[in-house]
Scaffold this motif. Structure first.
Motif, PDB file in Angstrom:
ATOM      1  N   UNK A 276       0.820  -1.220   0.000  1.00 48.58           N
ATOM      2  CA  UNK A 276       0.000   0.000   0.000  1.00 48.58           C
ATOM      3  C   UNK A 276       0.852   1.267   0.000  1.00 48.58           C
ATOM      4  N   UNK A 277       2.162   1.146   0.224  1.00 49.30           N
ATOM      5  CA  UNK A 277       3.062   2.306   0.197  1.00 49.30           C
ATOM      6  C   UNK A 277       3.549   2.611  -1.219  1.00 49.30           C
ATOM      7  N   UNK A 278       3.160   1.789  -2.193  1.00 46.65           N
ATOM      8  CA  UNK A 278       3.709   1.893  -3.543  1.00 46.65           C
ATOM      9  C   UNK A 278       2.679   2.455  -4.525  1.00 46.65           C
ATOM     10  N   UNK A 279       3.211   3.020  -5.600  1.00 47.92           N
ATOM     11  CA  UNK A 279       2.406   3.389  -6.767  1.00 47.92           C
ATOM     12  C   UNK A 279       2.894   2.533  -7.937  1.00 47.92           C
ATOM     13  N   UNK A 280       1.963   1.785  -8.537  1.00 49.67           N
ATOM     14  CA  UNK A 280       2.284   1.026  -9.749  1.00 49.67           C
ATOM     15  C   UNK A 280       2.028   1.908 -10.966  1.00 49.67           C
ATOM     16  N   UNK A 281       2.925   1.862 -11.923  1.00 49.22           N
ATOM     17  CA  UNK A 281       2.776   2.616 -13.166  1.00 49.22           C
ATOM     18  C   UNK A 281       2.694   1.629 -14.319  1.00 49.22           C
ATOM     19  N   UNK A 282       1.533   1.553 -14.940  1.00 47.29           N
ATOM     20  CA  UNK A 282       1.341   0.647 -16.071  1.00 47.29           C
ATOM     21  C   UNK A 282       1.128   1.468 -17.330  1.00 47.29           C
ATOM     22  N   UNK A 295      -1.839   3.360 -10.126  1.00 51.32           N
ATOM     23  CA  UNK A 295      -2.703   2.808  -9.090  1.00 51.32           C
ATOM     24  C   UNK A 295      -1.846   2.414  -7.892  1.00 51.32           C
ATOM     25  N   UNK A 296      -2.490   2.303  -6.743  1.00 54.38           N
ATOM     26  CA  UNK A 296      -1.769   1.895  -5.539  1.00 54.38           C
ATOM     27  C   UNK A 296      -1.198   0.490  -5.728  1.00 54.38           C
ATOM     28  N   UNK A 297      -0.131   0.199  -5.004  1.00 48.98           N
ATOM     29  CA  UNK A 297       0.606  -1.035  -5.228  1.00 48.98           C
ATOM     30  C   UNK A 297      -0.166  -2.316  -5.024  1.00 48.98           C
ATOM     31  N   UNK A 298      -1.214  -2.287  -4.204  1.00 51.48           N
ATOM     32  CA  UNK A 298      -1.991  -3.494  -3.948  1.00 51.48           C
ATOM     33  C   UNK A 298      -3.226  -3.579  -4.838  1.00 51.48           C
ATOM     34  N   UNK A 299      -3.371  -2.682  -5.793  1.00 51.37           N
ATOM     35  CA  UNK A 299      -4.573  -2.614  -6.628  1.00 51.37           C
ATOM     36  C   UNK A 299      -4.279  -3.071  -8.059  1.00 51.37           C
ATOM     37  N   UNK A 300      -5.374  -3.357  -8.789  1.00 50.01           N
ATOM     38  CA  UNK A 300      -5.280  -3.719 -10.196  1.00 50.01           C
ATOM     39  C   UNK A 300      -5.995  -2.670 -11.037  1.00 50.01           C
ATOM     40  N   UNK A 301      -5.423  -2.345 -12.182  1.00 55.82           N
ATOM     41  CA  UNK A 301      -6.065  -1.394 -13.088  1.00 55.82           C
ATOM     42  C   UNK A 301      -7.327  -2.024 -13.665  1.00 55.82           C
ATOM     43  N   UNK A 302      -8.416  -1.269 -13.647  1.00 59.84           N
ATOM     44  CA  UNK A 302      -9.640  -1.672 -14.328  1.00 59.84           C
ATOM     45  C   UNK A 302      -9.589  -1.050 -15.727  1.00 59.84           C
ATOM     46  N   UNK A 303      -9.297  -1.872 -16.718  1.00 56.41           N
ATOM     47  CA  UNK A 303      -9.049  -1.345 -18.060  1.00 56.41           C
ATOM     48  C   UNK A 303     -10.306  -0.766 -18.701  1.00 56.41           C
TER      49      UNK A 303
END
Length: 568
Positions: A276-282, A295-303
């Motif tokens: 939860x401390x991370x930001x994922x960049x897709x 999105x936050x590190x524990x989340x998945x992008x909803x395309x």
């Protein structure tokens, strides 16, 4: 119906091609026959159930004010070109040419055809509203048809379309269809839930899916434990997070070495931090544009949500080469700080609310700690971009969302004027002005409803049919098919049940009782009556309820009344 004369070929072994429960049990029970990938023949048992489901649908649609018609399965390309979907629909649309080299398609849906009919038939506001439906086979050329009737290429569907004078009328029709669908699935004996959903390729601004609840369901459903909010995970949203203010005079981001660590869980463990401390960049490609979704590190992008935010028809993950061109680093180290200037950055609401975070550094084997949204990267484009999940707060009340599984069997849409405006389905309103009709669309998968019922209602021994859609409501098993007294009782019960409006299947085969009982459980008819010499000596038959396994002995002369009361 006598079993010895029926086309019912049961098998003991599970067919190797069957992947889900309904597919397995329908093949074992002799209900369907595979003709080609995703294309099945409905054998007599299946057709009896489909006919019952169709009858319920027809009755409720007519009661709600709809009229039945039948449209052609083969549709001319020019209608799809007028709506703009000929090029957009994709390879699921099976296209063909006739002998004159004119283009056609095999209909996956009928918005274009119904709009063409209505624009030719409706002239005045006085002719509206009108609500039309059909029950017909459709064809969608699925790339990977699977799960039997759950995701086939050819399937039986009820599709309906409404045309109203204005938005208020369309909303009233939508509510009537919502209520009609609720009655349909209640009458089918199914446990279901209507949920908010994305409209997909059909279009429109608002829709509900009707989900049969089943652990094997393909779709994830989020529903509130306090209010009536429920939505497909594609559509579901959680309550917007409250922003955490950043610390005053926070230092600039710090580069930290993360050798060979790419996945969030790996980097979190290495740095002794939480996901939860991370930001994922897709990174994605939307047409000609490269887009970074944060999105936050524990989340998945909803395309689907991302595509809606971008207004994009086509969205795909960027290739490794495109990622490296945008970030200057191999995949796994992308971050929002220092991205190429032509990359559009879209930020999920949770990310925008974070005080600081760890991100990729756009450099191999490196991450950045202490990244501050709004300071170190722009947060101009903020939207809900994630899959809501179990335990998230409800967007409408103080309740909590819980995840369950479901099978989509019905879908209703508010289409607006998407098709009527494009195709000229207009009418003269009360002031004499040309006005496009406001449309709605309402679909039910008839065969899919049958399969979903089996997914929801089965046990280790076979199918457990709800009474309203069972192929037969009662099975009469003859322990000794050569016993004259047993034959006489079975024949009398068959006549009386038929006269009372029920459908008995009499198992008069020359088989061992064990085989008949096993087949009876596999077929799953609601009630099984055992007729044998031993019971008849006492003037009784045994009746078993398939759903509960309860067995009762009933006097022969009372058996039909007992069954009629429970099969009503």
């Amino acid at each position: 119906m006598r079993y010895s004369h029926a086309l019912i070929n049961t098998v003991r072994e599970t067919p190797s091609e069957a992947e889900v429960i309904s597919h397995r049990l329908m093949l074992r029970a002799g209900m369907i026959h595979k003709v080609a990938a995703g294309i099945y023949a409905y054998l007599p048992l299946a057709l009896r159930s489909i006919t019952k489901i169709s009858a319920i649908v027809r009755e409720e649609m007519v009661a709600a004010g709809a009229q039945e018609l039948l449209m052609p399965a083969v549709q001319p390309a020019e209608l799809w070109q007028q709506s703009g979907r000929w090029d957009k629909y994709g390879r699921e649309l099976l296209r063909m040419h006739d002998r004159h080299d004119r283009e056609f398609c095999l209909g996956p849906t009928h918005e274009e055809v119904i709009t063409d009919i209505v624009r030719a038939q409706i002239r005045s506001w006085r002719q509206l509203p009108v609500n039309l439906f059909q029950i017909q086979a459709k064809f969608r050329d699925e790339i990977r048809p699977r799960f039997g009737l759950m995701r086939g290429r050819e399937f039986i569907m009820k599709d309906g379309y409404s045309f109203d004078r204005d938005d208020a009328g369309a909303a009233a029709t939508y509510e009537r269809m919502h209520a009609a669908y609720t009655r349909i699935f209640e009458r089918c004996g199914l446990r279901f839930r209507p949920v908010e959903a994305d409209s997909g390729a059909i279009g429109g601004a608002f829709s509900h899916e009707f989900m049969v609840l089943a652990d094997s369901g393909e779709d994830a459903i989020l529903s509130c434990d306090t209010c009536d909010y429920a939505a497909n995970q594609e559509k579901a949203t959680a309550r917007a997070p409250e922003a955490t203010p950043p610390a005053a005079n926070a230092p600039a981001p710090e580069a930290v070495a993360t050798p060979d660590k790419k996945a969030v869980d790996e980097v979190a463990a290495f740095l002794h931090r939480e996901p939860t401390d991370f930001i994922k960049t897709l990174l994605y490609r939307a047409g000609e544009q490269t887009v970074a979704a944060l999105v936050r590190g524990d989340r998945e992008v909803n395309e689907i949500k991302l595509a809606h935010a971008l207004g994009a028809d086509n969205l795909a993950l960027a290739s490794d080469g495109e990622v490296e061109a945008a970030t200057g680093a191999p995949c796994g180290f992308a971050g929002p700080v220092g991205l190429a200037g032509d990359v559009a950055v879209w930020v999920d609401r949770e990310v925008a609310a974070m005080a600081t975070a760890v991100t990729g550094a756009n450099h191999a084997d490196t991450h950045l700690a202490g990244v501050q949204p709004g300071r170190d990267f722009a947060t101009d484009n903020v939207a809900d971009l994630i899959n809501a999940d179990d335990g998230d707060p409800c967007p409408r009340c103080a309740g909590t969302l819980h995840l369950s599984r479901g099978i989509e069997v019905g879908h209703i849409f508010k289409l607006g004027t998407k098709y009527s405006a494009a195709m000229g389905a207009t009418f003269l309103n009360a002031e004499g002005a040309e006005t496009p009709a406001v449309m709605g669309c309402y679909g039910i998968g008839i065969g899919r409803t049958m399969a979903a019922s089996i997914e929801q209602n089965h046990d280790d021994n076979g199918i457990v049919w709800p009474v309203p859609i069972a192929p037969f409501t009662v099975e009469i098993i003859l322990i000794r098919e050569t016993d004259a007294a047993s034959l006489e009782v079975a024949a009398a019960m068959e006549r009386e049940l038929t006269a009372a409006g029920h459908e008995p299947l009499v198992d008069d085969r020359k088989e061992r009782p064990g085989v008949k009982f096993n087949d009876g459980d596999l077929l799953g008819l609601p009630y099984c009556v055992t007729v044998g010499p031993r019971g008849l000596k006492e003037g009784k038959v045994e009746i078993k309820a398939r759903a509960t396994g309860e067995r009762v002995e009933v006097a022969v002369e009372q058996a039909v009344g007992w069954l009629t009361e429970r099969c009503a």
